[in-house]
Structure formats: structure tokens, C-alpha cells
Motif scaffolding. Sequence first.
Motif, short mmCIF file in Angstrom:
data_model
loop_
_atom_site.label_atom_id
_atom_site.label_comp_id
_atom_site.label_asym_id
_atom_site.label_seq_id
_atom_site.Cartn_x
_atom_site.Cartn_y
_atom_site.Cartn_z
N GLU A 183 0.82 -1.20 0.00
CA GLU A 183 0.00 0.00 0.00
C GLU A 183 0.86 1.26 0.00
N VAL A 184 1.97 1.22 0.72
CA VAL A 184 2.90 2.36 0.74
C VAL A 184 3.48 2.58 -0.65
N ALA A 185 3.88 1.48 -1.31
CA ALA A 185 4.45 1.59 -2.66
C ALA A 185 3.43 2.15 -3.64
N THR A 186 2.17 1.69 -3.53
CA THR A 186 1.11 2.20 -4.40
C THR A 186 0.86 3.69 -4.15
N PHE A 187 0.84 4.05 -2.86
CA PHE A 187 0.62 5.45 -2.48
C PHE A 187 1.74 6.33 -3.03
N GLN A 188 2.98 5.88 -2.90
CA GLN A 188 4.11 6.67 -3.38
C GLN A 188 4.10 6.81 -4.90
N LYS A 189 3.69 5.73 -5.59
CA LYS A 189 3.62 5.78 -7.04
C LYS A 189 2.58 6.80 -7.50
N LYS A 190 1.40 6.78 -6.86
CA LYS A 190 0.35 7.74 -7.21
C LYS A 190 0.76 9.16 -6.86
N ALA A 191 1.42 9.32 -5.71
CA ALA A 191 1.86 10.65 -5.30
C ALA A 191 2.90 11.21 -6.26
N SER A 192 3.81 10.34 -6.71
CA SER A 192 4.83 10.77 -7.66
C SER A 192 4.21 11.21 -8.98
N ALA A 193 3.22 10.45 -9.46
CA ALA A 193 2.54 10.81 -10.71
C ALA A 193 1.79 12.14 -10.56
N GLU A 194 1.15 12.32 -9.40
CA GLU A 194 0.40 13.56 -9.16
C GLU A 194 1.34 14.76 -9.07
N ILE A 195 2.49 14.57 -8.43
CA ILE A 195 3.47 15.67 -8.31
C ILE A 195 3.99 16.07 -9.68
N THR A 196 4.30 15.07 -10.53
CA THR A 196 4.77 15.36 -11.89
C THR A 196 3.71 16.13 -12.67
N LYS A 197 2.46 15.70 -12.54
CA LYS A 197 1.35 16.37 -13.23
C LYS A 197 1.22 17.81 -12.77
N ARG A 198 1.29 18.03 -11.45
CA ARG A 198 1.13 19.38 -10.91
C ARG A 198 2.30 20.28 -11.29
N ARG A 199 3.49 19.71 -11.35
CA ARG A 199 4.65 20.51 -11.75
C ARG A 199 4.52 20.98 -13.19
N LEU A 200 4.04 20.10 -14.06
CA LEU A 200 3.84 20.49 -15.46
C LEU A 200 2.77 21.57 -15.57
N MET A 201 1.71 21.44 -14.80
CA MET A 201 0.66 22.46 -14.81
C MET A 201 1.21 23.78 -14.30
N LEU A 202 2.07 23.73 -13.30
CA LEU A 202 2.68 24.96 -12.76
C LEU A 202 3.55 25.63 -13.81
N VAL A 203 4.35 24.84 -14.53
CA VAL A 203 5.19 25.39 -15.60
C VAL A 203 4.32 26.03 -16.68
N ARG A 204 3.25 25.33 -17.07
CA ARG A 204 2.35 25.82 -18.11
C ARG A 204 1.70 27.14 -17.71
N ASN A 205 1.15 27.19 -16.51
CA ASN A 205 0.47 28.41 -16.08
C ASN A 205 1.45 29.55 -15.80
#
Length: 257
Positions: A183-205
Amino acid sequence: MLATDCHFFLSDCRLLTDGKVQFLSPSREPHMAAPQDVLIALLAKTDGRDKLLKAAAGVARMLFHFTNAKQHETLFKSISDGRSLMRLVLWTSNVDRMVMAGSPKDCDTWLTFLRTLFDALFCVCDNVVYFGKPGVLALKDVNGWVLRGTRFMFFGFILAVVLDLLALSKAAGVAPSDATPDEVATFQKKASAEITKRRLMLVRNTCDLIASMNASALIPGLQLSHLVIGFCAFTSGAIASCENWEATAKAVSSKAK
């Protein structure tokens, strides 16, 4: 026929209820969306076309910086006019989102409400300017409406960047203390994907914020080059197009199942 041959063919066929065999394409699994199908679906969306044109306008503006050629200037200005045409009555979707969201209750919802409101006001001004330039609307000061629109857009992107920073801070969470290693590994994987997505949105905006800041004329003496503005437009349009492609591919794949 050898057993290995049977296994190979069975992986690319399907047994129907009447006993017949239906062969599938060995080059792509049935649930995968074909690139041409994704492209057609993407171009059918207003936002899909808009973001691709935005990236193209950025390239044309950067070329104009280096060549100073009239055709490159005409190209990015024509693309800008085309994007304005696609934004006609787009502000109605912003109004729908604000109505559906209801009354803001906390800081995040208030910021989102104001972000949507500023975007709607920009679209209204953009519509007015589009009809004012050829004289369809009798405007005494078209440039004044252009300036109002860019300032609404600028304030909207300030709020978009703030929302991205807030979302980015929340994305880097911590897994529950009683979670299992899986569950920790799954949580970290999802968190990493979400962080990457948010960083790209931050760069775009942030790129959009820089470009709109230059057009808003709120900072005296600030005049960015066509290279900087074009790079910001291309980066923002490219990131948004990648996001749209991924979302469209998922939608097309789900319909194909």
C-alpha cells in the motif's frame, strides 16, 4: 501444427460462440487506441485545437524574432485571430462551472471561483474585440478592450499559479502509518505521478502568466521580446496538448472496450 504455433495464433485470435475464429491484429492489443483515432478525437475538441494552435503560434513568433520576416508576423497574428474565433461564447462554459460549483466555502473554492470568473471576463472581452476590429461592433476604443481582457487573463493566471502551488504542496503527502508495504508503494507511485502532473501544470500556467504580464502593461517599462513570449506560448501549448492527448487517448480506449 506445432504446439508453439498454436500458442502464437491463439494469442492473436478469439473464439466466437458459433465456433468460428476471429483473428485480431497482431500489431496492437484490442484495448489500445490507434493514434489516428486519438488525433481525430483531439481535433474535434475546441480545447484540443486551441492548444495545438497556441504552440504553433509560439513557434511562428520565435521565428519572427530571428528572421523579422513579415510572413512569420502575419502567421502568428492570424493564428491568434483563429483562436479568438474558437473562443466565441466560450465564457458560457465558465458560467456553467461557477453555477455547478455553488457558493465557495473555503480558500481553495474561492480561488477556483475567482480564477474561473477572470477567465470568463477575458473571454467576453476577447469576443468583443473580435467583432470590434472589423466594425461589427461600434467600439470607440478597441485597444482598451484588448487591455481589459489581457489584465483579466493576467489576474486569472496569478490565481492559477497559486492553485497549482497549493495542489503541489498537498500532493506530497505521507502514507498512513498502518499501511502495508504494498500500500505504501502504491501510495508513493500515485503521489509521484500527481506531483509530476502538478509541476507540469505549474510550468504551463507560469508561462502563460509571464506572457499575459507583458501584454497587460501593468509593469511600466516591461517589454519582453518575441523570443520569450513565443517560447512561453509554445511551452504552454505543448504541455497542454500532451495533457489533452493523454486524456483523449483514455476516453477513446474506454469507448472501444
